[in-house]
Design an enzyme around this catalytic site. Sequence first.
Site, mmCIF file in Angstrom:
data_model
loop_
_atom_site.group_PDB
_atom_site.id
_atom_site.type_symbol
_atom_site.label_atom_id
_atom_site.label_comp_id
_atom_site.label_asym_id
_atom_site.label_seq_id
_atom_site.Cartn_x
_atom_site.Cartn_y
_atom_site.Cartn_z
ATOM 1 N N ARG A 1 0.853 -1.076 -0.108
ATOM 2 C CA ARG A 1 -0.147 -0.103 0.057
ATOM 3 C C ARG A 1 0.859 1.420 0.153
ATOM 4 O O ARG A 1 1.948 1.203 0.322
ATOM 5 C CB ARG A 1 -1.006 0.089 1.113
ATOM 6 C CG ARG A 1 -0.172 0.361 2.563
ATOM 7 C CD ARG A 1 -0.847 0.065 3.669
ATOM 8 N NE ARG A 1 -0.258 0.729 4.643
ATOM 9 C CZ ARG A 1 -0.298 0.345 6.140
ATOM 10 N NH1 ARG A 1 -1.069 -1.014 6.126
ATOM 11 N NH2 ARG A 1 0.209 0.738 7.211
ATOM 12 N N TRP B 1 7.038 -1.019 2.986
ATOM 13 C CA TRP B 1 7.663 -2.296 2.729
ATOM 14 C C TRP B 1 8.097 -2.808 4.223
ATOM 15 O O TRP B 1 8.799 -2.144 5.069
ATOM 16 C CB TRP B 1 9.206 -1.886 2.206
ATOM 17 C CG TRP B 1 9.299 -1.971 0.603
ATOM 18 C CD1 TRP B 1 8.244 -2.546 -0.161
ATOM 19 C CD2 TRP B 1 9.970 -1.015 -0.122
ATOM 20 N NE1 TRP B 1 8.620 -2.164 -1.520
ATOM 21 C CE2 TRP B 1 9.624 -1.338 -1.548
ATOM 22 C CE3 TRP B 1 11.009 -0.047 0.000
ATOM 23 C CZ2 TRP B 1 10.109 -0.835 -2.684
ATOM 24 C CZ3 TRP B 1 11.769 0.596 -0.898
ATOM 25 C CH2 TRP B 1 11.367 -0.097 -2.402
ATOM 26 N N ASP C 1 -6.901 -2.036 7.532
ATOM 27 C CA ASP C 1 -5.845 -3.054 6.852
ATOM 28 C C ASP C 1 -6.977 -4.178 6.523
ATOM 29 O O ASP C 1 -8.133 -4.411 7.101
ATOM 30 C CB ASP C 1 -4.782 -3.316 7.581
ATOM 31 C CG ASP C 1 -3.704 -3.382 6.842
ATOM 32 O OD1 ASP C 1 -3.691 -4.068 5.730
ATOM 33 O OD2 ASP C 1 -2.551 -2.884 7.196
#
Length: 613
Positions: A174, A187, A285
């Site tokens: 994302r 990352w 999420d």
Amino acid sequence: MAFPDIQSFMRLLEDRGELLRVSAPVSVDLEITEIADRLVKSGGPAVLFENVRGSEFPVVIGLMGTRERTALALGVTDLDDLAKKVRALIDLKGRGGTLGMLGNVTKLGDAMNLPPKRVKTGPVQDIVWRGDEVDLSRIPILKCWPLDGGPFVTLPLVISRDPETGERNMGMYRMQVMGKNTTGMHWQRHKTGTKHLEKAKRLGQRLEVAVAIGGDPALIYAATAPLPPIPGLDEFALAGYLRGQRYPVTRGITVDLDVPANAEFILEGYVDPAEDWVMEGPFGDHTGFYTLPDLYPLFHVTAVTMRRQPVYPATIVGRPPMEDAYLIEASERLFLPAAQLIIPEITDYHMPPAGVAHNLVFVGINKGYPGQAYKVANGLFGLGQMMFAKVIVVLDDDVPVNHFEAVWRAVAEKAVPGRDTLTTRGPIDVLDHSSRGWGYGSKLIIDATTKRPEEIGGAESSREVQAGDLAHETVFSPAAAAELPDFDGVVAQRQNDDGYWLVALKKTRPGQAQELAKAYAAHPAAAGVRHLLICDEFTDVNDLQDVWWTILNNIDPERDVVQHGDLLTWDGARKLPEEGFVRPWPPKITMDPAVVERVDALWHVYGLPEQWR
């Protein structure tokens, strides 16, 4: 089947009645999310929003929002066909003389489709923004949930290259928009992009990055796939295999990276490892909880390329089931043959949506000896991203792993708490908010297979043991609601027919869940109950999927799954600082009621059928 681009897939879906157009104006700020969330949870169609406020580009969402559409996107009739396709490829035989070898020609021809095909240019480079022209606010990037830190690119295909070996990687990470030409780069510590950045830092150089938005569906899926570290096998290769022809790539305009020639947009730029990281998040999420703010690298966009009349593809993640559940299922099917090569007794496995990929794995085995369930589970913990699995349930091969209720019924009947449960430790997904440490926690193995004599011990070790020999009655009579005890903070509770006691607790003080567990274990209503499931007050105890989703997100098994006599208690309530939990506890994702009300009022204006409202 190879789709030239994502728009050709959209046209096919529209012809089949599985993509609808909305011409009414919509907002990227929460409104598209609320519409898309309703559609994916009801099995509705994909949607093309043609009139997005503040942007010249349309948004398409939900392209792989059902099992059937995902199979269509990957060129198969059913997702189970992916396992057959891979099994046929890896089953290359050298037997049978000339005729036997000739039988491999078609398979080897499929394998030859793996390397990408370099083309001089592609539609994605028809229009180019450079320098000051770059303005990410012109692209309709969604703000998905009310507490999100800003707009996030949710279907980015992030391409980087190892600065030392030259090996390419593509992943889906994302990206929060930070400014007109910058985004965060999510990352995580275990991701290949992080390793590339660490190498660039050691070499004292920037890391070039390209982000594709769009491409054909096979490539979008490939960016999510947990590929094994095999030389020459990357996401372009997997997409080429799935589509049956080599994937077209071209060189970036300002970066020395191959990019998909048939994408809708490419964001080109770099990450500078010498820069300070930026605070990214919160983000609603795929766990169904918010990931709280944390530091991540900053991506600088130096150019944006796009095709003429591009479409911006997006997805949303959140409380399951969501579109990503079908991508996860595709990976299950695709990698089942490889798992069976390494652990041959596996007959099937499934990661149900309630486990949001990494929290729960059901695996069926052909059992031949005592202890085999633990051998299989520990073997799975060592397979790639399966290392993040939190709970693995091992079953006899006659239990359908994709039947959620049947699995938990088998657990109640065949797994005695303490005897048939085992905790261990290992890596945990960094998005897990309940683990004892960031990216580190405990795991639970449940052996729900029929036991061999050696696994029982005592007098019973001299004979075969059947399911009915276990202490649990296969037919459990749940206590009536009036027979269940009152306890401070309990807002709802029930017992189901399989020996599970489900409790929603409004926790207000330290140790409250443990007090409840001890009190309930000693109560007469606990007779015959195998599992006490303690959830938060926002959980629907009448929905087994909702209960397990909450439990699995909120436990570190070694800390929170505790035996009280014959009762295994799962403490899925939130943890407090006074209990030694120092990290903030995130909220569950919910939509702003004002947005829900607005979408309700406008549903007929969107022109969407009432059945999906």
